[in-house]
Design a protein around this motif. Sequence first.
Motif, short mmCIF file in Angstrom:
data_model
loop_
_atom_site.label_atom_id
_atom_site.label_comp_id
_atom_site.label_asym_id
_atom_site.label_seq_id
_atom_site.Cartn_x
_atom_site.Cartn_y
_atom_site.Cartn_z
N SER A 37 13.75 8.86 2.80
CA SER A 37 13.42 7.48 3.17
C SER A 37 12.00 7.32 3.69
CB SER A 37 14.40 6.98 4.23
OG SER A 37 15.73 7.20 3.85
N ALA A 72 11.34 -0.21 6.41
CA ALA A 72 12.10 0.38 7.52
C ALA A 72 13.34 1.14 7.05
CB ALA A 72 12.49 -0.70 8.52
N GLY A 73 13.22 1.82 5.91
CA GLY A 73 14.34 2.61 5.42
C GLY A 73 15.37 1.83 4.63
N SER A 96 15.91 4.08 11.95
CA SER A 96 15.90 2.71 11.43
C SER A 96 17.08 2.47 10.50
CB SER A 96 14.59 2.42 10.70
OG SER A 96 13.54 2.22 11.61
N THR A 97 17.34 3.42 9.59
CA THR A 97 18.42 3.27 8.62
C THR A 97 19.76 2.99 9.28
OG1 THR A 97 17.30 5.09 7.46
CG2 THR A 97 19.38 4.30 6.53
N TYR A 100 18.68 0.87 14.04
CA TYR A 100 17.88 -0.34 14.31
C TYR A 100 18.11 -1.45 13.29
CZ TYR A 100 15.47 2.22 17.94
OH TYR A 100 15.19 2.92 19.09
N ASN A 101 18.18 -1.12 12.01
CA ASN A 101 18.36 -2.17 11.00
C ASN A 101 19.67 -2.95 11.20
OD1 ASN A 101 15.94 -1.45 9.84
ND2 ASN A 101 16.85 -0.20 8.24
N THR A 157 2.88 0.05 10.79
CA THR A 157 4.33 0.11 11.00
C THR A 157 5.00 0.67 9.75
OG1 THR A 157 5.00 -2.02 10.05
CG2 THR A 157 4.05 -2.08 12.27
N LEU A 158 6.31 0.77 9.81
CA LEU A 158 7.12 1.11 8.63
C LEU A 158 7.82 -0.13 8.09
CD1 LEU A 158 8.66 4.54 9.68
CD2 LEU A 158 6.98 4.13 7.87
N SER A 162 11.08 -1.91 12.08
CA SER A 162 11.06 -0.46 12.24
C SER A 162 10.70 -0.12 13.69
CB SER A 162 10.03 0.17 11.29
OG SER A 162 8.72 -0.30 11.58
N ASP A 165 7.23 -0.85 14.67
CA ASP A 165 7.01 -2.29 14.78
C ASP A 165 7.59 -2.85 16.08
OD1 ASP A 165 6.00 -4.72 13.54
OD2 ASP A 165 8.09 -5.32 13.39
N PRO A 183 2.54 -3.06 7.31
CA PRO A 183 3.55 -2.09 6.88
C PRO A 183 3.02 -1.02 5.92
CG PRO A 183 3.77 -4.12 5.65
CD PRO A 183 2.68 -4.36 6.65
#
Length: 327
Positions: A37, A72-73, A96-97, A100-101, A157-158, A162, A165, A183
Amino acid sequence: MRCLARICAGAFIAASLALSPAAAQTYPDKPIRLIVSIAAGSVTDVIMRAAAKELEPKLGQPLVIENRGGAAGIIAGQACAQSAGDGYTLCVIYHSTMSYNPVQFDKLPYNADELVPVTRLFFLTEGLFVNAELPAKNVAELRALAQAKPDGLNYATLGNGSFPDLFRVWLNNQWGTKIVGVPYKGGGPAAQALAANEVQLTRFGVGNFRGLMDAGKVRMLAIAADQRSKQFPDVPTLKEAGLDYPGQGWWGLAAPKGTPAAVVEKVNAAFVAVFSDPKFTAFLDKQLVVPAPTSPAAFAAFLKEDRKAAEALVKIANAPRKEYKPQ
């Protein structure tokens, strides 16, 4: 119709046998796709390519890496979720995967809770970096510069939501600034962007920036750790620098929904062996990451707690929940 029914029934039986524990005993009998990722050249990509060489003799088949960086993955998470649960797709996922997401986005194109935990792999050692030409030698000077030019700095950021971020959003809230997020698909591209002054600051895994630090192109102002690093004793921790925003990045391995438990156990044993091997852990130390392999059950338990921690950090950053919209 009877003929069609027989064909369908035969296909179902074949699929069932392919996923049975008995079939798992001969697994794998062909190359394994490893979705990563993050972009090629990032520290995690470097680590997984090195790991793939060590894993091949243990599994008896090559691991073919497929980089799916960005968003963000989410892009990689979707690719993982849409893959067959037959053991021939494995997914290198991160905070993130899985954490966080799900607490930040509605209408994600994958369900993190349906991915099968295999093992945690390692924790990242992250740092706050700036372009070497930026007139800020420490966090206090960076803050003063950011406040003097509220929207004059760009930050890698990603993607929206993310962890890098979120840290940017938190900084803006704390400092009253408008640092702009840009990003990138991985720590490698972000590091190159920082060196080229496309962005002026960022927070990422230290391993992505080691060479650029040695070349004098980027500077680390603080390190995200409980104590100062022995490799960088003059660099304060984020907390020492007045940036007490907790959270630590990690990477792990998951599989698509339906992957047989026997396959998960076999893959887990191979990855744990590699990420526990003294020679490989010495390599990981040079990449400034901390090996942390686990059993599938322990990883699942860790993910539950990490989701709770992510939710708390999202609240601290004052980042409202939003609908995911593919770019």
